[in-house]
Enzyme design. Structure first.
Site, PDB file in Angstrom:
ATOM      1  N   LYS A 191     -62.421   9.340  -2.262  1.00  0.00           N
ATOM      2  CA  LYS A 191     -61.844   7.998  -2.073  1.00  0.00           C
ATOM      3  C   LYS A 191     -61.323   7.948  -0.639  1.00  0.00           C
ATOM      4  O   LYS A 191     -60.287   8.516  -0.330  1.00  0.00           O
ATOM      5  CB  LYS A 191     -60.694   7.806  -3.070  1.00  0.00           C
ATOM      6  N   GLY A 244     -52.253  12.809   2.550  1.00  0.00           N
ATOM      7  CA  GLY A 244     -51.619  11.533   2.873  1.00  0.00           C
ATOM      8  C   GLY A 244     -50.111  11.668   2.879  1.00  0.00           C
ATOM      9  O   GLY A 244     -49.568  12.750   3.143  1.00  0.00           O
ATOM     10  N   SER A 245     -49.445  10.590   2.562  1.00  0.00           N
ATOM     11  CA  SER A 245     -47.981  10.559   2.676  1.00  0.00           C
ATOM     12  C   SER A 245     -47.326  11.265   1.477  1.00  0.00           C
ATOM     13  O   SER A 245     -47.891  11.288   0.384  1.00  0.00           O
ATOM     14  CB  SER A 245     -47.508   9.109   2.729  1.00  0.00           C
ATOM     15  N   GLY A 249     -48.355  11.108  -2.390  1.00  0.00           N
ATOM     16  CA  GLY A 249     -48.624  12.460  -2.903  1.00  0.00           C
ATOM     17  C   GLY A 249     -47.878  12.725  -4.209  1.00  0.00           C
ATOM     18  O   GLY A 249     -48.432  13.330  -5.140  1.00  0.00           O
ATOM     19  N   GLU A 266     -51.712  17.730   0.624  1.00  0.00           N
ATOM     20  CA  GLU A 266     -51.523  17.983   2.067  1.00  0.00           C
ATOM     21  C   GLU A 266     -50.797  16.751   2.608  1.00  0.00           C
ATOM     22  O   GLU A 266     -51.390  15.681   2.691  1.00  0.00           O
ATOM     23  CB  GLU A 266     -52.871  18.133   2.783  1.00  0.00           C
ATOM     24  N   CYS A 300     -50.428  14.446  11.434  1.00  0.00           N
ATOM     25  CA  CYS A 300     -49.404  14.958  10.516  1.00  0.00           C
ATOM     26  C   CYS A 300     -48.654  16.160  11.074  1.00  0.00           C
ATOM     27  O   CYS A 300     -47.464  16.314  10.859  1.00  0.00           O
ATOM     28  CB  CYS A 300     -50.053  15.333   9.194  1.00  0.00           C
ATOM     29  N   GLU A 399     -40.710  11.075   9.399  1.00  0.00           N
ATOM     30  CA  GLU A 399     -42.017  11.040  10.055  1.00  0.00           C
ATOM     31  C   GLU A 399     -42.294   9.618  10.545  1.00  0.00           C
ATOM     32  O   GLU A 399     -42.239   8.670   9.759  1.00  0.00           O
ATOM     33  CB  GLU A 399     -43.106  11.462   9.060  1.00  0.00           C
TER      34      GLU A 399
HETATM   35  P1  NAD Z   1     -51.107   7.182   2.325  1.00  0.00           P
HETATM   36  O1  NAD Z   1     -50.415   8.150   1.457  1.00  0.00           O
HETATM   37  O2  NAD Z   1     -50.568   5.803   2.416  1.00  0.00           O
HETATM   38  O3  NAD Z   1     -52.626   6.990   1.847  1.00  0.00           O
HETATM   39  C1  NAD Z   1     -53.483   8.107   1.691  1.00  0.00           C
HETATM   40  C2  NAD Z   1     -54.574   7.762   0.710  1.00  0.00           C
HETATM   41  O4  NAD Z   1     -53.979   7.530  -0.569  1.00  0.00           O
HETATM   42  C3  NAD Z   1     -55.394   6.515   1.042  1.00  0.00           C
HETATM   43  O5  NAD Z   1     -56.744   6.754   0.740  1.00  0.00           O
HETATM   44  C4  NAD Z   1     -54.821   5.480   0.091  1.00  0.00           C
HETATM   45  O6  NAD Z   1     -55.751   4.476  -0.251  1.00  0.00           O
HETATM   46  C5  NAD Z   1     -54.515   6.336  -1.116  1.00  0.00           C
HETATM   47  N1  NAD Z   1     -53.518   5.755  -2.043  1.00  0.00           N
HETATM   48  C6  NAD Z   1     -52.600   4.801  -1.792  1.00  0.00           C
HETATM   49  N2  NAD Z   1     -51.885   4.521  -2.918  1.00  0.00           N
HETATM   50  C7  NAD Z   1     -52.361   5.338  -3.892  1.00  0.00           C
HETATM   51  C8  NAD Z   1     -52.027   5.543  -5.244  1.00  0.00           C
HETATM   52  N3  NAD Z   1     -51.064   4.847  -5.836  1.00  0.00           N
HETATM   53  N4  NAD Z   1     -52.694   6.490  -5.930  1.00  0.00           N
HETATM   54  C9  NAD Z   1     -53.657   7.228  -5.343  1.00  0.00           C
HETATM   55  N5  NAD Z   1     -54.041   7.059  -4.048  1.00  0.00           N
HETATM   56  C10 NAD Z   1     -53.407   6.117  -3.328  1.00  0.00           C
HETATM   57  O7  NAD Z   1     -51.226   7.890   3.740  1.00  0.00           O
HETATM   58  P2  NAD Z   1     -51.792   7.292   5.092  1.00  0.00           P
HETATM   59  O8  NAD Z   1     -50.829   6.277   5.588  1.00  0.00           O
HETATM   60  O9  NAD Z   1     -53.231   6.909   4.903  1.00  0.00           O
HETATM   61  O10 NAD Z   1     -51.788   8.589   6.028  1.00  0.00           O
HETATM   62  C11 NAD Z   1     -50.687   9.012   6.736  1.00  0.00           C
HETATM   63  C12 NAD Z   1     -50.001  10.166   6.037  1.00  0.00           C
HETATM   64  O11 NAD Z   1     -50.930  11.221   5.798  1.00  0.00           O
HETATM   65  C13 NAD Z   1     -48.901  10.778   6.880  1.00  0.00           C
HETATM   66  O12 NAD Z   1     -47.787  11.060   6.078  1.00  0.00           O
HETATM   67  C14 NAD Z   1     -49.549  12.065   7.383  1.00  0.00           C
HETATM   68  O13 NAD Z   1     -48.621  13.039   7.771  1.00  0.00           O
HETATM   69  C15 NAD Z   1     -50.369  12.470   6.217  1.00  0.00           C
HETATM   70  N6  NAD Z   1     -51.434  13.415   6.592  1.00  0.00           N
HETATM   71  C16 NAD Z   1     -51.317  14.737   6.222  1.00  0.00           C
HETATM   72  C17 NAD Z   1     -52.300  15.667   6.595  1.00  0.00           C
HETATM   73  C18 NAD Z   1     -52.204  17.143   6.245  1.00  0.00           C
HETATM   74  O14 NAD Z   1     -53.195  17.861   6.401  1.00  0.00           O
HETATM   75  N7  NAD Z   1     -51.069  17.637   5.771  1.00  0.00           N
HETATM   76  C19 NAD Z   1     -53.402  15.231   7.334  1.00  0.00           C
HETATM   77  C20 NAD Z   1     -53.487  13.892   7.687  1.00  0.00           C
HETATM   78  C21 NAD Z   1     -52.491  12.986   7.297  1.00  0.00           C
END
Ligand code: NAD
Length: 496
Positions: A191, A244-245, A249, A266, A300, A399
């Site tokens: 996704k 993601g966030s 997460g 992650e 991140c 962050e």
């Molecule tokens: P986000 O958490 O908003 O979204 C990430 C993904 O989750 C997207 O595909 C989104 O569509 C999906 N999502 C949103 N709501 C959801 C739900 N209710 N259930 C399941 N999936 C859902 O994050 P973002 O704004 O896209 O990315 C930024 C964040 O990602 C920052 O916090 C960054 O630090 C983190 N990040 C971490 C790493 C790592 O390796 N640790 C790498 C890249 C980014």
């Protein structure tokens, strides 16, 4: 100053103008059943790039069922590792032959400079090759020396593995995620983030073109709250990986927990760079400025808390200002641009909002930041910003995910380590010094998944990368341990 834009490649134009873009499920371009669509925009212009079918929860469930069927029936899971390796290399070679196209799609969708986007695509290709080769060299059967029994363990793939990715490194993270899963013999359902789905879909089509069996690589476009939530709540997923966030997460972790599906998270970070008095001040300042302006600070593991030895602080600040003067903010495809836009209006408002709140809480705006204008482009641009002061400030603790660093000073090594570790996160930090004994000591004392010495943002293949605390649980990526995550371990015993 940024000048003339690169033209879009004919293949990119064709992909974007091919109508509403569908996901890839079971080897087919599939629109799903919701009848709904969403748009992805160019962050540098704010204009729509393409319209995509938004999958309903039932569509995601169908994709998972198809991926599990492919696991059981396509022969992928039971191929000899070297035969699977041949197919993954073929896939990697095909992506490499279309690298310019994938990189340009990534550049316009995510707001990346062309060189950075090309580097991400190359990383995807190298992930496929690295894990394809590694999987051929791992012993999958291990004989156990046990009294009175013949016994061994066996590593078997799990089945359909789910992946949810963020918008900052779409194609690179897809490679880090799916390459070990595929090399181990699993099938995948991806996704992508709704802001940046294009390259993932294009690459899934290349998987099909390279001859990967139908249903092995599936991409389900859609909204996070619908398609992402459905994927994480699907009990047919055998392993889940979310990047993601921390906020989302938690939701994904909860959903997987309810189904007892193993999950890797992650998440975000608030990394520190500890800079001692013996460094080359100008070179270190240049590198740290490079770290926060690379992909406009949407990284991140970035160094966003700079802890500087008090004796060099004035010189360091002067060197940072000099390095920041060289940053050219512009449209990502314009020649001469060194820092492009952030991904969307929400992210721009988040960056500007944190700077405002940080200053309101007493931070000194050493380099003030703020919104940036780029002539002729209605995109999402911000200026780099350096704040300084007490670390008990919202801009030093949370962050931000933009080109913003928060500076503070220290005098003693222990003090610097305590400051670096005073965070809820635990992703990546760096230590900068010519005293390699001190470097190793400080690097080992930092509570995080990754410590870097005299550099920031290092990801050589084979070195595990992951987070602890609020930055992640359940493993990590990029190493042999990741490959092992995608095999379940089974023991087999016979009394003698
Ligand atoms: P986000 O958490 O908003 O979204 C990430 C993904 O989750 C997207 O595909 C989104 O569509 C999906 N999502 C949103 N709501 C959801 C739900 N209710 N259930 C399941 N999936 C859902 O994050 P973002 O704004 O896209 O990315 C930024 C964040 O990602 C920052 O916090 C960054 O630090 C983190 N990040 C971490 C790493 C790592 O390796 N640790 C790498 C890249 C980014």
């Amino acid at each position: 100053m940024a000048t003339a834009s690169r033209a879009l490649l004919p293949e990119v134009e064709q992909f974007l103008s091919s109508g509403v873009i569908a996901g890839v499920v079971g080897g087919d371009d599939w629109a799903g059943t919701s009848g709904e669509t969403f748009q992805t925009r160019d962050p540098g212009t704010g204009e729509p790039l393409a319209e995509l079918h938004a999958y309903a929860a039932a569509d995601v469930d169908q994709a998972v069922a198809i991926a599990n069927k492919a696991f059981q029936q396509s022969g992928w899971a039971t191929l000899a590792p070297n035969d699977r390796g041949v197919r993954l290399h073929r896939f990697a070679d095909l992506v490499e032959s279309r690298k310019d196209i994938v990189a340009q799609l990534e550049a316009i969708d995510a707001g990346k400079l062309p060189g950075a986007a090309a580097g991400d695509v190359q990383n995807f290709i190298e992930s496929l090759r690295f894990f394809a080769d590694m999987a051929q060299h791992v012993q999958r059967r291990s004989q156990l020396a046990v009294a009175g029994h013949e016994a061994w363990t066996l590593r078997n793939p799990w089945g359909a593995c789910g992946f949810i990715f963020p918008w900052n490194f779409p194609i690179l993270l897809m490679g880090w995620g799916i390459a070990p899963a595929l090399a181990a013999g699993n099938t995948v359902v991806v996704k992508p983030a709704e802001d940046t789905p294009l390259a993932s879909i294009y690459v899934a089509r290349l998987a099909r073109e390279s001859g990967m069996p139908e249903g092995v690589v599936n991409v389900v476009p859609g909204l996070g709250s619908v398609a992402g939530a459905a994927l994480s709540a699907n009990a047919g997923i055998k392993r889940m990986s979310f990047t993601g966030s921390p906020e989302v997460g938690r939701l994904v972790g909860e959903a997987c927990g309810r189904n007892l599906v193993p999950v890797k998270l992650e998440l975000g970070g608030k990394g520190a760079a500890v800079v001692f008095e013996d460094v080359d001040v100008e070179a270190t300042a240049r590198q740290l400025v490079g770290a926060i302006t690379f992909h406009t600070g949407q990284i991140c593991c970035d160094a966003t808390r700079w802890l500087i030895h008090k004796s060099i602080y004035p010189d360091f600040v002067a060197a940072c200002k000099q390095a920041l003067d060289q940053v050219s903010i512009g449209y990502q495809l314009d020649n001469g641009t060194t820092m492009g836009p952030v991904v969307n209006a929400k992210q721009r408002d988040r960056v500007l909002g944190y700077v405002e709140k940080g200053v309101a809480e007493g931070a000194d705006a050493v380099v003030p930041g703020g919104a940036a204008e780029v002539a002729g482009k209605d995109g999402y641009y911000v200026k780099p910003c350096l704040l300084a002061g007490s670390l008990d400030n919202i801009a030093a603790r949370e962050e931000i995910f933009g080109p913003v660093a928060y500076m503070a000073t220290f005098e003693q090594e222990d003090e610097a380590v305590a400051m670096a570790n005073d965070t809820e996160y635990g992703l990546a930090n760096s230590v900068w010094t010519t005293d390699l004994g001190r470097a190793a000591r400080v690097a080992e004392s930092m509570v995080a998944g990754n410590s870097w010495i005299n550099a920031h943002n290092l990801f050589p293949k084979g070195v595990p990368y992951g987070g602890v605390n609020k930055s992640g649980v359940g493993g990590g990526v990029n190493s042999i341990e990741t490959l092992f995550d995608y095999w379940r371990s089974q023991s087999i015993v016979r009394p003698l």
